[in-house]
Design a protein around this motif. Sequence first.
Motif, PDB file in Angstrom:
ATOM      1  N   SER A   1       0.824  -1.212   0.000  1.00  0.00           N
ATOM      2  CA  SER A   1       0.000   0.000   0.000  1.00  0.00           C
ATOM      3  C   SER A   1       0.847   1.247   0.000  1.00  0.00           C
ATOM      4  N   GLY A   2       2.067   1.156   0.483  1.00  0.00           N
ATOM      5  CA  GLY A   2       2.887   2.373   0.485  1.00  0.00           C
ATOM      6  C   GLY A   2       3.825   2.445   1.657  1.00  0.00           C
ATOM      7  N   VAL A   3       3.535   3.322   2.597  1.00  0.00           N
ATOM      8  CA  VAL A   3       4.532   3.759   3.559  1.00  0.00           C
ATOM      9  C   VAL A   3       4.221   3.233   4.950  1.00  0.00           C
ATOM     10  N   ARG A   4       5.228   2.750   5.624  1.00  0.00           N
ATOM     11  CA  ARG A   4       5.053   2.398   7.034  1.00  0.00           C
ATOM     12  C   ARG A   4       5.105   3.651   7.886  1.00  0.00           C
ATOM     13  N   SER A   5       4.387   3.615   8.986  1.00  0.00           N
ATOM     14  CA  SER A   5       4.408   4.736   9.911  1.00  0.00           C
ATOM     15  C   SER A   5       5.752   4.822  10.608  1.00  0.00           C
ATOM     16  N   ARG A   6       6.225   6.031  10.855  1.00  0.00           N
ATOM     17  CA  ARG A   6       7.451   6.202  11.630  1.00  0.00           C
ATOM     18  C   ARG A   6       7.324   5.539  12.997  1.00  0.00           C
ATOM     19  N   LEU A   7       6.121   5.600  13.552  1.00  0.00           N
ATOM     20  CA  LEU A   7       5.937   5.064  14.895  1.00  0.00           C
ATOM     21  C   LEU A   7       5.811   3.548  14.917  1.00  0.00           C
ATOM     22  N   ASP A   8       5.695   2.903  13.755  1.00  0.00           N
ATOM     23  CA  ASP A   8       5.665   1.440  13.751  1.00  0.00           C
ATOM     24  C   ASP A   8       6.924   0.870  14.393  1.00  0.00           C
TER      25      ASP A   8
ATOM     26  N   GLY B   1       5.830  13.001   5.555  1.00  0.00           N
ATOM     27  CA  GLY B   1       6.087  14.027   6.557  1.00  0.00           C
ATOM     28  C   GLY B   1       7.009  15.092   6.000  1.00  0.00           C
ATOM     29  N   ALA B   2       6.878  16.297   6.530  1.00  0.00           N
ATOM     30  CA  ALA B   2       7.712  17.413   6.098  1.00  0.00           C
ATOM     31  C   ALA B   2       8.795  17.681   7.139  1.00  0.00           C
TER      32      ALA B   2
ATOM     33  N   ALA C   1      24.409  12.536  13.625  1.00  0.00           N
ATOM     34  CA  ALA C   1      23.198  12.119  12.915  1.00  0.00           C
ATOM     35  C   ALA C   1      22.222  13.274  12.786  1.00  0.00           C
ATOM     36  N   ALA C   2      22.171  14.149  13.799  1.00  0.00           N
ATOM     37  CA  ALA C   2      21.225  15.276  13.773  1.00  0.00           C
ATOM     38  C   ALA C   2      21.494  16.209  12.605  1.00  0.00           C
ATOM     39  N   VAL C   3      22.729  16.241  12.119  1.00  0.00           N
ATOM     40  CA  VAL C   3      23.055  17.084  10.965  1.00  0.00           C
ATOM     41  C   VAL C   3      22.294  16.618   9.722  1.00  0.00           C
ATOM     42  N   LEU C   4      21.976  15.313   9.661  1.00  0.00           N
ATOM     43  CA  LEU C   4      21.300  14.758   8.486  1.00  0.00           C
ATOM     44  C   LEU C   4      19.794  14.981   8.504  1.00  0.00           C
ATOM     45  N   GLY C   5      19.234  15.378   9.648  1.00  0.00           N
ATOM     46  CA  GLY C   5      17.793  15.586   9.742  1.00  0.00           C
ATOM     47  C   GLY C   5      17.157  14.596  10.683  1.00  0.00           C
ATOM     48  N   ARG C   6      15.838  14.627  10.769  1.00  0.00           N
ATOM     49  CA  ARG C   6      15.154  13.750  11.714  1.00  0.00           C
ATOM     50  C   ARG C   6      15.238  12.288  11.300  1.00  0.00           C
ATOM     51  N   GLU C   7      15.207  12.018  10.015  1.00  0.00           N
ATOM     52  CA  GLU C   7      15.272  10.647   9.519  1.00  0.00           C
ATOM     53  C   GLU C   7      16.477  10.516   8.605  1.00  0.00           C
TER      54      GLU C   7
ATOM     55  N   THR D   1      15.198   7.116  12.915  1.00  0.00           N
ATOM     56  CA  THR D   1      14.365   8.296  13.106  1.00  0.00           C
ATOM     57  C   THR D   1      14.520   8.792  14.536  1.00  0.00           C
ATOM     58  N   PHE D   2      14.834  10.075  14.701  1.00  0.00           N
ATOM     59  CA  PHE D   2      14.803  10.649  16.041  1.00  0.00           C
ATOM     60  C   PHE D   2      13.374  10.582  16.566  1.00  0.00           C
ATOM     61  N   LYS D   3      13.244  10.265  17.836  1.00  0.00           N
ATOM     62  CA  LYS D   3      11.922  10.084  18.417  1.00  0.00           C
ATOM     63  C   LYS D   3      11.047  11.300  18.208  1.00  0.00           C
ATOM     64  N   HIS D   4      11.625  12.484  18.249  1.00  0.00           N
ATOM     65  CA  HIS D   4      10.854  13.713  18.062  1.00  0.00           C
ATOM     66  C   HIS D   4      11.747  14.767  17.424  1.00  0.00           C
ATOM     67  N   ALA D   5      11.144  15.655  16.658  1.00  0.00           N
ATOM     68  CA  ALA D   5      11.905  16.718  15.996  1.00  0.00           C
ATOM     69  C   ALA D   5      12.641  17.579  17.012  1.00  0.00           C
TER      70      ALA D   5
END
Length: 994
Positions: free
Chosen positions: A155-162, A228-229, A461-467, A509-513
């Motif tokens: 179907s597409g995309v898994r949730s980040r929270l999965d 997500g943006a 890792a934070a330099v690369l973004g949240r994911e 993925t960082f747990k939160h932005a």
Amino acid sequence: MAYQETASAIVTRYDGHVAQLLGDGLLIYFGYPRAHEDDAARALRASLELVEAMGRLNEALMPRHGVTLRIRVGVHTGSVVMGLLGSGDRRENVAVGDTMNIAARLQGLAEPDTVVTSEATRRLVVGQFVTRDLGAHTLKGIAEPVRVHAVLQPSGVRSRLDVAAGRLTRFVGRDMELGTLVDRWERAQDGEGQNVVVLGEAGVGKSRLVYQLHEHLAAVPHTWLECGATPYTEGTPFHPIIALAAKGLAVAPEGTAAEQLGKLEARLGVLASTENVALLADFLGLPPPTPLQMSPELQRRKTIDLLAQWTLSLSAVQPLVVFVEDLHWCDASTLELLGHVIAQSPTARVLLLATTRPEFTPPWPARSNLTTLHLTRLTKRQARDMVAALASTDLPAATVDALVARADGVPLYVEELTKAMMEPGAAHGVEAIPATLADSLMGRLDRLDRLSAAKEVAQRAAVLGREFGYPLLAATAGLDEAALRHGLERLADAEILFARGEPPAATYTFKHALIQETAYQSLLKRTRQQLHARVAQVLEEHYPALGETDPGLFAHHSSAAGLIEVAIPYWHKAANLSLRRMALSEAASQLGRGLELVVSLPASVERDRKELPFHALLGTTYMLSKGWGATEVAGAYGRASELCKSVESAEETVWPLWGVWVFHLVRGEMTRAQEIADRIASVAFASDDRTAQLVAHMILVQVNMYSGRFEEAQRHVALGAGLYLQGEDRSLISLYTLDIMLTLQVHLSHLLWLRGSPDQAAALCEENDAFALSLEHPYSMSWALTWGALPHLYRGDIDRLLVNVAKGIRIAEEFGFAYTAAIGTVARGWGEAHMGDLEAGIERMQAGLGAFRATGSAIVVPFFQTMLAELLGRAGRKAEGLALLDEAMAQVEEWGERWQESEIHRTRGLLLAAMPNADVASAERSLRRAVGVASEQHAPGWTLRATLALARLLDAQGRAEEARSLLVPVLSSFQEGLDTADVRDARAFLRTVA
């Protein structure tokens, strides 16, 4: 066997294990000997790929061996007992139990080239695959019936929270809000599409609420799409949607272009027309299988419509949830697409769910199926419950109270501060509670760092973004692999990061932005710059294709690294890409970012050369978004004009100067436009640049025509047409707004009428309409059908005029072209008035003229005012008409737009002659002035009209012979156009004075 080799390769890629080769069958394990959190999904993805691979294998087998292979796959999940079977050297670990039996029986139920699975497996992957319920089946050797499902596609995309499943804190205090989401889901499930925006401050639990809905739907067949943006991509058009579509359409980056296009076509299903496949291929950065011969505006519109159709079409198979995280960082184009989905959702089985922060205001109009759900902070009681659930030991009451007070009802703060208190070695007193989230996180990272490089890994890792993916982090972090992996494991264990998969294929993925931002801000500025520089270098060396499809990413890292010279061209490339997609807001933002870097350079000719294309492109962007005469356009092109003085190359200066020229032209400032035109001509004709010369002729056609130099204008039409190369020059439409040949020919149609060839003018109008249509460029079509229809007005062919402008207005309204819509409205009003509805025609003309001037345009306003003044005179409002003519003549005198000057004098003469107590002498002077101006301009079209008006005035004074002597030679000069209104009127008049 070839099929066994093919199958083994696919299974290995998904980290499965081919346990046994059973004749023409395979026994495959996922979860042994290596387990993953998503083994069920891996098994189904591998199964679907096996079916696809057999199709490709048959293409080679059939011509060579006359054989076609068919495949059936059964998948089941359950417990097994692993044991050594066999003897001697042939002992191997084999799984035994009902799980193996059920999988084998399911395979027997499957139709050829299909995948079936049990309810047990389907429940583990709900939302990740599109399935069809095949009902309950009694399987041999199995006591209870087993519900079976056909697996159709991912179907597409898994949730980040999965990836955080089973590791989240207890859900607290959101039962009412969850109930609202469940209610909206149930409505959507019944075909009443719903849209919900969850609004709340950072850390308040928006994503967690969505995850709880996701869990609630675990047993319900549905499709779950997610995007997500991020703050780093908010200026990149469609960034979240591109990622969503690539995954939803199974366009994997590792596949060949042919494989990707094949999957795209298959996933589009009934929408897979040749054009649609090409549109989405281009959207996803793939080579379109067929060229897209359409304008950026039309391509953007069609792509948005197609993406909305594709999204909603998924709900026809099974109910759909589309989750968009962090709307406040979404680009304008993504928001526009979501608006289309919302508008079309009322009868679809779709729930569009989005999260955002309070500062964001949804741009969509209020709708009955659009709900805004405000998420407030937790109460003190709820926060205490959360602390109690998180704390592994009882904390003193005072400490709990202090924790609750400091967290202030924000769930993320409650969790992070409590975990900081629970870290090994942490004190439990009130004084030990971190003051802020940053203090809490840094304290946790410092404690982790005693045993690993976790803090350094988190910061880098934070330099690369949240994911981010493991390969890019490994290439840029500057750490040895063992330290990097250990650090990532520690961060995942501490739930600072969530991991999906295993290195080197893992993503994190960082747990939160807020956690990612805190880790990033803890770096020294110099270290941040060095890391960004390394990322930029790795991207250029290992991911060069991204520089074409996502130049904004390169621009971001280069800018953050302080690599100004590297970043500048990437910002310009990003803006060009946005402009090609007609993402005007994003283009302006990217150009602004680039200009900030350019102006930080030392003043020099080289800096001017870098700055010039930014202002030129900014002028075009503002021209398209704000109108031809907007002050922002003036500022951008004014600066471009100044910069051109130090940059002498024709290739670099002609396009920016064209922007300056067209700005002054459209504002009616003909004197200034003439100066810029002469400057362009000087640069172009001194070079051997064919394109520059072609543009110069196009400019000189217009400036000469609107200045009343019709012969010179017609000469430049011929010279420009001689330089135009259809194959090469059609691409210039993206720079010059209109196709250059169309611009030449539309002005030639006006010139032909003015110069006494009305039939040729009409024939050319028809050719121009067909040519504009062939361009598939909406603005060109709208302009050709409105401004290009004016020769029909001159000829008095009202029927043809009204048909054309109606088409032109429809296109203008569809695509938002205020300029051409206003021209069409003026012409339509004139036509309606001449068809008998005088007052309605006047009202429409006034509205059109007001709308035209609202765009900042003033060119041809004197002509429109003259047309309106004549109608006002017919309506008995002669004083109003004369006032309009005074205003028109003042602009002519100030700026030199003299092409319609004869008409101003003619109309003034008519109104003066029709006034009570008419000043006949003044009327005659005006009419003779009209004839004189038209004659000086060698414009028989105006000359005949002015002479006929003068002849009628003279005849009314008893000077019939004089009238006849003036009109006959003018009329006899016409060898064509004998059925035009002016010629018919002149002949009828001569018959009355014969």
